[in-house]
Design a protein around this motif. Sequence first.
Motif, PDB file in Angstrom:
ATOM      1  N   LYS A   1      -8.812   8.517   9.836  1.00 21.37           N
ATOM      2  CA  LYS A   1      -9.919   7.806  10.491  1.00 21.37           C
ATOM      3  C   LYS A   1     -10.549   6.768   9.574  1.00 21.37           C
ATOM      4  CE  LYS A   1     -10.874  11.635  13.554  1.00 21.37           C
ATOM      5  NZ  LYS A   1     -11.759  12.718  13.907  1.00 21.37           N
ATOM      6  N   ASN A   2     -10.217   6.807   8.300  1.00 18.29           N
ATOM      7  CA  ASN A   2     -10.761   5.870   7.319  1.00 18.29           C
ATOM      8  C   ASN A   2     -10.016   4.533   7.452  1.00 18.29           C
ATOM      9  OD1 ASN A   2     -11.245   4.374   4.950  1.00 18.29           O
ATOM     10  ND2 ASN A   2     -11.626   6.233   3.766  1.00 18.29           N
ATOM     11  N   LYS A   3     -10.652   3.569   8.109  1.00 16.33           N
ATOM     12  CA  LYS A   3     -10.002   2.286   8.398  1.00 16.33           C
ATOM     13  C   LYS A   3      -9.633   1.519   7.128  1.00 16.33           C
ATOM     14  CE  LYS A   3     -11.878   1.703  12.997  1.00 16.33           C
ATOM     15  NZ  LYS A   3     -10.778   2.330  13.656  1.00 16.33           N
ATOM     16  N   LYS A   4     -10.438   1.632   6.101  1.00 14.57           N
ATOM     17  CA  LYS A   4     -10.152   0.945   4.837  1.00 14.57           C
ATOM     18  C   LYS A   4      -8.880   1.505   4.192  1.00 14.57           C
ATOM     19  CE  LYS A   4     -12.781  -0.707   0.887  1.00 14.57           C
ATOM     20  NZ  LYS A   4     -14.046  -0.612   0.163  1.00 14.57           N
ATOM     21  N   LEU A   5      -8.758   2.804   4.223  1.00 11.88           N
ATOM     22  CA  LEU A   5      -7.573   3.460   3.661  1.00 11.88           C
ATOM     23  C   LEU A   5      -6.328   3.129   4.483  1.00 11.88           C
ATOM     24  CD1 LEU A   5      -6.706   5.304   1.359  1.00 11.88           C
ATOM     25  CD2 LEU A   5      -7.231   7.264   2.790  1.00 11.88           C
ATOM     26  N   LEU A   6      -6.458   3.130   5.804  1.00 10.23           N
ATOM     27  CA  LEU A   6      -5.341   2.756   6.674  1.00 10.23           C
ATOM     28  C   LEU A   6      -4.870   1.329   6.389  1.00 10.23           C
ATOM     29  CD1 LEU A   6      -6.269   4.273  10.157  1.00 10.23           C
ATOM     30  CD2 LEU A   6      -4.318   4.854   8.743  1.00 10.23           C
ATOM     31  N   LYS A   7      -5.818   0.412   6.203  1.00 11.71           N
ATOM     32  CA  LYS A   7      -5.470  -0.977   5.891  1.00 11.71           C
ATOM     33  C   LYS A   7      -4.723  -1.057   4.561  1.00 11.71           C
ATOM     34  CE  LYS A   7      -6.732  -4.084   8.864  1.00 11.71           C
ATOM     35  NZ  LYS A   7      -5.679  -4.685   9.636  1.00 11.71           N
ATOM     36  N   ALA A   8      -5.157  -0.272   3.583  1.00 16.62           N
ATOM     37  CA  ALA A   8      -4.490  -0.264   2.276  1.00 16.62           C
ATOM     38  C   ALA A   8      -3.058   0.240   2.418  1.00 16.62           C
ATOM     39  CB  ALA A   8      -5.268   0.602   1.289  1.00 16.62           C
ATOM     40  N   TYR A   9      -2.863   1.313   3.166  1.00 18.05           N
ATOM     41  CA  TYR A   9      -1.517   1.851   3.401  1.00 18.05           C
ATOM     42  C   TYR A   9      -0.658   0.831   4.146  1.00 18.05           C
ATOM     43  CZ  TYR A   9      -1.835   6.707   1.785  1.00 18.05           C
ATOM     44  OH  TYR A   9      -1.904   7.829   1.016  1.00 18.05           O
ATOM     45  N   GLU A  10      -1.272   0.155   5.112  1.00 23.47           N
ATOM     46  CA  GLU A  10      -0.534  -0.843   5.890  1.00 23.47           C
ATOM     47  C   GLU A  10      -0.134  -2.030   5.007  1.00 23.47           C
ATOM     48  OE1 GLU A  10      -1.409  -3.719   9.668  1.00 23.47           O
ATOM     49  OE2 GLU A  10      -2.340  -1.736   9.690  1.00 23.47           O
ATOM     50  N   SER A  11      -1.035  -2.470   4.145  1.00 22.29           N
ATOM     51  CA  SER A  11      -0.732  -3.616   3.278  1.00 22.29           C
ATOM     52  C   SER A  11       0.380  -3.293   2.280  1.00 22.29           C
ATOM     53  CB  SER A  11      -1.987  -4.082   2.542  1.00 22.29           C
ATOM     54  OG  SER A  11      -2.380  -3.144   1.563  1.00 22.29           O
ATOM     55  N   LYS A  12       0.511  -2.048   1.900  1.00 21.02           N
ATOM     56  CA  LYS A  12       1.576  -1.617   0.987  1.00 21.02           C
ATOM     57  C   LYS A  12       2.904  -1.398   1.728  1.00 21.02           C
ATOM     58  CE  LYS A  12      -0.855  -0.734  -2.872  1.00 21.02           C
ATOM     59  NZ  LYS A  12      -0.605  -1.324  -4.152  1.00 21.02           N
ATOM     60  N   GLY A  13       2.855  -1.401   3.066  1.00 20.48           N
ATOM     61  CA  GLY A  13       4.058  -1.168   3.850  1.00 20.48           C
ATOM     62  C   GLY A  13       4.360   0.308   4.055  1.00 20.48           C
ATOM     63  N   TRP A  14       3.382   1.151   3.765  1.00 14.86           N
ATOM     64  CA  TRP A  14       3.593   2.594   3.886  1.00 14.86           C
ATOM     65  C   TRP A  14       3.416   3.086   5.311  1.00 14.86           C
ATOM     66  CZ3 TRP A  14       0.060   3.693  -0.884  1.00 14.86           C
ATOM     67  CH2 TRP A  14       0.737   3.322  -2.048  1.00 14.86           C
ATOM     68  N   ILE A  15       2.579   2.381   6.082  1.00 18.24           N
ATOM     69  CA  ILE A  15       2.499   2.664   7.510  1.00 18.24           C
ATOM     70  C   ILE A  15       2.815   1.368   8.247  1.00 18.24           C
ATOM     71  CG2 ILE A  15       0.927   4.630   7.353  1.00 18.24           C
ATOM     72  CD1 ILE A  15      -1.332   2.822   8.254  1.00 18.24           C
ATOM     73  N   SER A  16       3.305   1.494   9.442  1.00 17.40           N
ATOM     74  CA  SER A  16       3.818   0.342  10.164  1.00 17.40           C
ATOM     75  C   SER A  16       3.088   0.115  11.474  1.00 17.40           C
ATOM     76  CB  SER A  16       5.304   0.549  10.439  1.00 17.40           C
ATOM     77  OG  SER A  16       5.832  -0.560  11.112  1.00 17.40           O
ATOM     78  N   THR A  17       3.003  -1.150  11.846  1.00 16.75           N
ATOM     79  CA  THR A  17       2.512  -1.516  13.178  1.00 16.75           C
ATOM     80  C   THR A  17       3.632  -2.179  13.976  1.00 16.75           C
ATOM     81  OG1 THR A  17       1.707  -3.633  12.298  1.00 16.75           O
ATOM     82  CG2 THR A  17       0.114  -1.811  12.412  1.00 16.75           C
TER      83      THR A  17
END
Length: 120
Positions: free
Chosen positions: A39-55
């Motif tokens: 639920k932590n949007k900042k952490l999700l964005k960090a994971y997304e920017s590293k390519g660890w989670i995908s959209t």
Amino acid sequence: MDKELAKYIIKYYGGLLNDYERKAYQHILSMSKLGWRRKNKKLLKAYESKGWISTDPKVLELIKNGTEEFFRITAQRILNDHNEQIFINNCSKCKKLTRTPEARQCRHCGNKWFDESKPE
């Protein structure tokens, strides 16, 4: 294909994943690691920017029916496409899957085959 065999194939033969499957697998691992912090949007964005989670819709399509289904379908595809490269190490005594492709002792029945060589 059972869950144990699917996880074994993906874990030990992950080099045979295609790009989308690799991204989906990384996504699954990362979301699991995030746990309750999803639920932590900042952490999700960090994971997304590293390519660890995908959209990427193609990646998300692979995991839309859940982790187990992704593992089952992906492992079956790997087995179909690369059967000659996969060594499914089953115990000669109880016929159950060993922990790793290199294992020489069964975790289920204790059978040992240290002096035998691995089939090529």
